[in-house]
Design a protein around this motif. Structure first.
Motif, mmCIF file in Angstrom:
data_model
loop_
_atom_site.group_PDB
_atom_site.id
_atom_site.type_symbol
_atom_site.label_atom_id
_atom_site.label_comp_id
_atom_site.label_asym_id
_atom_site.label_seq_id
_atom_site.Cartn_x
_atom_site.Cartn_y
_atom_site.Cartn_z
ATOM 1 N N PRO A 61 0.796 -1.229 0.000
ATOM 2 C CA PRO A 61 0.000 0.000 0.000
ATOM 3 C C PRO A 61 0.826 1.275 0.000
ATOM 4 N N ARG A 62 2.110 1.198 0.351
ATOM 5 C CA ARG A 62 2.960 2.397 0.371
ATOM 6 C C ARG A 62 3.545 2.724 -0.996
ATOM 7 N N ARG A 63 3.500 1.781 -1.905
ATOM 8 C CA ARG A 63 4.162 1.959 -3.190
ATOM 9 C C ARG A 63 3.122 2.069 -4.303
ATOM 10 N N HIS A 64 3.265 3.103 -5.101
ATOM 11 C CA HIS A 64 2.271 3.412 -6.127
ATOM 12 C C HIS A 64 2.915 3.403 -7.503
ATOM 13 N N PRO A 65 2.133 3.061 -8.518
ATOM 14 C CA PRO A 65 2.681 3.040 -9.877
ATOM 15 C C PRO A 65 3.071 4.436 -10.344
ATOM 16 N N PRO A 66 3.970 4.498 -11.318
ATOM 17 C CA PRO A 66 4.393 5.811 -11.812
ATOM 18 C C PRO A 66 3.248 6.551 -12.487
ATOM 19 N N ARG A 67 3.284 7.868 -12.390
ATOM 20 C CA ARG A 67 2.291 8.716 -13.027
ATOM 21 C C ARG A 67 2.999 9.664 -13.988
ATOM 22 N N LEU A 68 2.718 9.493 -15.273
ATOM 23 C CA LEU A 68 3.290 10.360 -16.297
ATOM 24 C C LEU A 68 2.375 11.545 -16.562
ATOM 25 N N GLU A 69 2.979 12.690 -16.794
ATOM 26 C CA GLU A 69 2.224 13.863 -17.219
ATOM 27 C C GLU A 69 3.173 14.801 -17.946
ATOM 28 N N PRO A 70 2.631 15.741 -18.724
ATOM 29 C CA PRO A 70 3.512 16.675 -19.426
ATOM 30 C C PRO A 70 4.167 17.642 -18.444
ATOM 31 N N THR A 71 5.238 18.257 -18.886
ATOM 32 C CA THR A 71 5.689 19.468 -18.208
ATOM 33 C C THR A 71 4.793 20.611 -18.690
ATOM 34 N N TYR A 72 4.815 21.707 -17.937
ATOM 35 C CA TYR A 72 3.896 22.813 -18.235
ATOM 36 C C TYR A 72 4.656 24.126 -18.381
ATOM 37 N N ARG A 73 4.208 24.932 -19.313
ATOM 38 C CA ARG A 73 4.744 26.272 -19.487
ATOM 39 C C ARG A 73 4.256 27.184 -18.361
ATOM 40 N N ASP A 74 4.864 28.351 -18.277
ATOM 41 C CA ASP A 74 4.448 29.322 -17.264
ATOM 42 C C ASP A 74 2.989 29.727 -17.427
ATOM 43 N N GLY A 76 0.643 27.726 -18.141
ATOM 44 C CA GLY A 76 -0.193 26.582 -17.819
ATOM 45 C C GLY A 76 -0.417 25.616 -18.956
ATOM 46 N N ARG A 77 0.081 25.922 -20.152
ATOM 47 C CA ARG A 77 -0.118 25.030 -21.283
ATOM 48 C C ARG A 77 0.785 23.801 -21.166
ATOM 49 N N ALA A 78 0.199 22.650 -21.474
ATOM 50 C CA ALA A 78 0.953 21.403 -21.407
ATOM 51 C C ALA A 78 1.898 21.288 -22.592
ATOM 52 N N MET A 79 3.134 20.874 -22.302
ATOM 53 C CA MET A 79 4.119 20.664 -23.364
ATOM 54 C C MET A 79 3.981 19.244 -23.909
ATOM 55 N N LEU A 80 2.862 19.001 -24.581
ATOM 56 C CA LEU A 80 2.638 17.731 -25.257
ATOM 57 C C LEU A 80 1.914 18.041 -26.561
ATOM 58 N N ASN A 81 2.515 17.609 -27.663
ATOM 59 C CA ASN A 81 2.010 17.984 -28.991
ATOM 60 C C ASN A 81 1.921 19.507 -29.115
ATOM 61 N N VAL A 94 7.008 20.580 -33.419
ATOM 62 C CA VAL A 94 6.018 20.235 -32.396
ATOM 63 C C VAL A 94 6.772 19.506 -31.290
ATOM 64 N N VAL A 95 6.586 19.927 -30.049
ATOM 65 C CA VAL A 95 7.398 19.427 -28.927
ATOM 66 C C VAL A 95 6.524 18.697 -27.912
ATOM 67 N N SER A 96 7.040 17.571 -27.433
ATOM 68 C CA SER A 96 6.443 16.873 -26.291
ATOM 69 C C SER A 96 7.514 16.691 -25.231
ATOM 70 N N ASP A 97 7.153 16.971 -23.984
ATOM 71 C CA ASP A 97 8.111 16.936 -22.879
ATOM 72 C C ASP A 97 7.339 16.479 -21.651
ATOM 73 N N ILE A 102 7.301 8.927 -9.309
ATOM 74 C CA ILE A 102 7.557 7.491 -9.253
ATOM 75 C C ILE A 102 7.984 7.058 -7.858
ATOM 76 N N THR A 103 7.480 5.919 -7.431
ATOM 77 C CA THR A 103 7.981 5.242 -6.237
ATOM 78 C C THR A 103 9.177 4.419 -6.677
ATOM 79 N N LEU A 104 10.339 4.690 -6.132
ATOM 80 C CA LEU A 104 11.574 4.163 -6.692
ATOM 81 C C LEU A 104 11.691 2.648 -6.595
ATOM 82 N N GLN A 105 10.989 2.026 -5.632
ATOM 83 C CA GLN A 105 11.072 0.576 -5.484
ATOM 84 C C GLN A 105 9.734 -0.096 -5.799
#
Length: 350
Positions: A61-74, A76-81, A94-97, A102-105
């Motif tokens: 219960p202490r360890r959670h799967p990784p969560r991916l998301e874009p980085t964001y510009r100042d 608030g726009r997502a840097m994806l497509n 066209v840039v995606s970033d 992540i829980t390391l273990q």
């Protein structure tokens, strides 16, 4: 000197008073050459599960799967497509970033020597301290929220500034800098015992090694296939704890002869395709004890890092078909200063 007493059977100080690598020190030039000598076909195997498996947090219960998301510009726009024409009208780019929490273990991983310590009288004054391999101290060398002056919700805020926790000694970056490349040796427990739950002590381990003509030498990385990671993979991100916690071979950390063999073997690291490598909780024992005796023996006493949830099926099948058990192993963790564990994508080359 950091300690006056060292635990019975420990090797503290044998690699120097300030050593942070333990038996990883045995993976040197000679071991790299031995590993390279196993490369005859030029074929590589990925030994990692997808890092979003097991899936969910039912197994821990202490360890959670990784969560991916874009980085964001100042703004608030997502840097994806993201069309760069919004910045320069003549741009065709066209840039995606992205970024990840992540829980390391969580999945295929290394345990650093800062992962498990113990209450032990290292000062020889009759009082126990919380110490780690080679006498490094909780609070001084391995720091948590209270050592950084953080309390309660503030300690989990994820805000900028000092780390909320940090292994300032024994962190995973020591293994990364060293390289973690040498010779791996596979013992295929699953081929002999299937996926039924079975405690593996020294007798069972040596019986399999004799049957398959497996030999282990000092500095080797011992890799155990139990079939557990294969069962996880089949569950497709919906692990069933009732099935998995009662499946596959698992080392018996209470077998003193097995622990003595680990000491005498000179292995530099111990990896398996299951959760924890050893049975957890360990078979019952009265009195003062470790509930993770193999972790205690390897990480705390000997400085042997543990690898967990490695994926081994294709490698094991290939080695069996070719009458081999050895391979070149390349498995550096993330060079993340202060971390007590790390995801890893091990590669076996044959």
């Amino acid at each position: 000197m950091r300690w006056k007493n060292r635990p019975p059977g420990a090797n503290w100080g044998d690699f120097g008073p300030d050593d942070q690598l333990g038996r990883v020190n045995l993976i040197g030039r000679e071991q790299v050459l031995k590993g390279a000598a196993e490369v005859r076909e030029g074929r590589s195997f990925c030994l990692s599960l997808p890092l979003d498996l097991p899936g969910g947090n039912a197994l821990n219960p202490r360890r959670h799967p990784p969560r991916l998301e874009p980085t964001y510009r100042d703004d608030g726009r997502a840097m994806l497509n993201f069309p760069m024409a919004r910045i320069d009208k003549d741009s065709v780019d066209v840039v995606s970033d992205d970024q990840v929490r992540i829980t390391l273990q969580y999945s295929t991983q290394w345990d650093s020597l800062a992962h498990v310590g113990a209450a032990f009288d290292a000062d020889g004054d009759g009082e126990e301290e919380i110490v780690y391999y080679n006498g490094y101290r909780a609070g001084h060398d391995i720091k948590g929220p209270t050592q950084y002056g953080l309390q309660g919700e503030e300690s989990a805020c994820g805000c900028d500034g000092p780390h909320v926790s940090s292994a300032e000694a024994l962190g995973i970056e020591n293994m990364a800098v060293h390289g973690m490349q040498g010779r791996g040796v596979l013992v295929d427990l699953a081929r002999h015992f299937g996926e039924e739950r079975k405690l593996i002590g020294l007798d069972e381990l040596q019986a399999v090694m004799r049957a398959d003509n497996v030999q282990v030498e000092p500095g080797d990385v011992l890799v155990l296939r139990t079939g557990f990671a294969e069962a996880v993979l089949r569950m497709g991100g919906r692990p069933d704890p009732q099935v998995l916690h009662h499946a596959c071979s698992v080392l018996n950390g209470r077998d003193g002869r097995l622990l003595d063999w680990i000491t005498a073997s000179g292995i530099a690291a111990l990896c398996a395709d299951n959760y924890a490598v050893e049975a957890y909780p360990a078979p019952e024992q009265q009195g003062r004890k470790s509930i993770l005796p193999l972790h205690h023996h390897c990480l705390f006493k000997l400085g042997i890092p543990l690898g967990e949830l490695w994926y081994l099926r294709e490698l094991a099948e290939w080695l069996h078909a070719h009458g081999r058990s050895r391979f070149m192993l390349t498995a550096p963790p993330l060079r993340l200063p202060g971390a007590v564990g790390s995801p890893v994508t091990p590669v076996a080359t044959v």
